[in-house]
Design a protein around this motif. Structure first.
Motif, PDB file in Angstrom:
ATOM      1  N   GLY A  46       0.831  -1.197   0.000  1.00 17.32           N
ATOM      2  CA  GLY A  46       0.000   0.000   0.000  1.00 17.32           C
ATOM      3  C   GLY A  46       0.865   1.246   0.000  1.00 17.32           C
ATOM      4  O   GLY A  46       1.967   1.243   0.534  1.00 17.32           O
ATOM      5  N   HIS A  47       0.360   2.309  -0.596  1.00 17.76           N
ATOM      6  CA  HIS A  47       1.095   3.560  -0.704  1.00 17.76           C
ATOM      7  C   HIS A  47       0.287   4.670  -0.028  1.00 17.76           C
ATOM      8  O   HIS A  47      -0.827   4.983  -0.448  1.00 17.76           O
ATOM      9  CB  HIS A  47       1.365   3.899  -2.166  1.00 17.76           C
ATOM     10  CG  HIS A  47       2.063   2.788  -2.890  1.00 17.76           C
ATOM     11  ND1 HIS A  47       3.410   2.582  -2.800  1.00 17.76           N
ATOM     12  CD2 HIS A  47       1.584   1.798  -3.677  1.00 17.76           C
ATOM     13  CE1 HIS A  47       3.746   1.513  -3.514  1.00 17.76           C
ATOM     14  NE2 HIS A  47       2.642   1.014  -4.045  1.00 17.76           N
ATOM     15  N   ILE A  48       0.874   5.264   0.996  1.00 18.73           N
ATOM     16  CA  ILE A  48       0.179   6.257   1.811  1.00 18.73           C
ATOM     17  C   ILE A  48      -0.283   7.444   0.982  1.00 18.73           C
ATOM     18  O   ILE A  48      -1.435   7.875   1.102  1.00 18.73           O
ATOM     19  CB  ILE A  48       1.085   6.707   2.974  1.00 18.73           C
ATOM     20  CG1 ILE A  48       1.302   5.533   3.936  1.00 18.73           C
ATOM     21  CG2 ILE A  48       0.481   7.904   3.706  1.00 18.73           C
ATOM     22  CD1 ILE A  48       2.374   5.778   4.974  1.00 18.73           C
ATOM     23  N   ALA A  49       0.593   7.990   0.137  1.00 17.50           N
ATOM     24  CA  ALA A  49       0.246   9.186  -0.634  1.00 17.50           C
ATOM     25  C   ALA A  49      -0.925   8.927  -1.577  1.00 17.50           C
ATOM     26  O   ALA A  49      -1.816   9.773  -1.730  1.00 17.50           O
ATOM     27  CB  ALA A  49       1.460   9.687  -1.409  1.00 17.50           C
ATOM     28  N   VAL A  50      -0.945   7.768  -2.190  1.00 19.67           N
ATOM     29  CA  VAL A  50      -2.060   7.410  -3.083  1.00 19.67           C
ATOM     30  C   VAL A  50      -3.334   7.239  -2.270  1.00 19.67           C
ATOM     31  O   VAL A  50      -4.410   7.710  -2.651  1.00 19.67           O
ATOM     32  CB  VAL A  50      -1.734   6.134  -3.888  1.00 19.67           C
ATOM     33  CG1 VAL A  50      -2.921   5.706  -4.737  1.00 19.67           C
ATOM     34  CG2 VAL A  50      -0.507   6.342  -4.760  1.00 19.67           C
ATOM     35  N   GLY A  51      -3.213   6.572  -1.116  1.00 16.41           N
ATOM     36  CA  GLY A  51      -4.365   6.374  -0.245  1.00 16.41           C
ATOM     37  C   GLY A  51      -4.962   7.682   0.236  1.00 16.41           C
ATOM     38  O   GLY A  51      -6.184   7.813   0.360  1.00 16.41           O
TER      39      GLY A  51
END
Length: 145
Positions: free
Chosen positions: A47-52
């Motif tokens: 998972g990618h925080i910035a995308v989330g």
């Protein structure tokens, strides 16, 4: 070799095989985690925080036309009511498993089932990474007497 020994050997082989496939925590260094990548016990991609963070505000993501933050609040810390959970600081795996279950129909909720229906595995991983990375205002029963 007895049946018991055969069963133990088979279990050990399966355990080694499971640990050697996919995205294990060892494959994510502290540098990866610092960049906002998470690994998951839910069998999801990293998972990618910035995308989330972007997905959490995207009203076009769901069939309901509502974004995650519309109900769970900014960064998942300000729910609209006492029945809506805070997501910030929650374990990202818990969020991921919950979203998968809503999406797949294994967990029912009048709003969340429709919210999660169109999510793919990467979107779930990204949302879970984002909300799990936020400073939470969750309280547990630690040291409560």
């Amino acid at each position: 070799m007895t049946t018991k020994h055969l069963a133990i050997a088979l279990f050990a082989a399966l355990a080694v095989s499971a640990c050697s496939q996919g995205d294990t925590p060892a494959e994510h260094s502290s540098a990866d985690r610092a960049e906002g990548h998470t690994s998951s016990s839910a069998g999801l991609p990293a998972g990618h925080i910035a995308v989330g963070e972007k997905l959490a505000s995207d009203k076009k993501l769901s069939a309901t036309g509502q974004a995650c933050v519309d109900c769970h609040g900014a960064e998942g810390n300000a729910p609209v009511d006492g029945l809506t959970p805070k997501l910030a600081g929650q374990y990202h795996d818990y969020i991921a498993h919950s979203l998968q279950m809503y999406r797949d129909g294994d967990r029912e909720h009048s709003l969340m089932s429709n919210q999660a229906k169109g999510l793919n595995d990467q979107q779930i991983a990204d949302l879970a990474a984002y909300f799990g990375s936020r400073e939470g205002k969750l309280h547990d029963l630690h040291n409560v007497h």
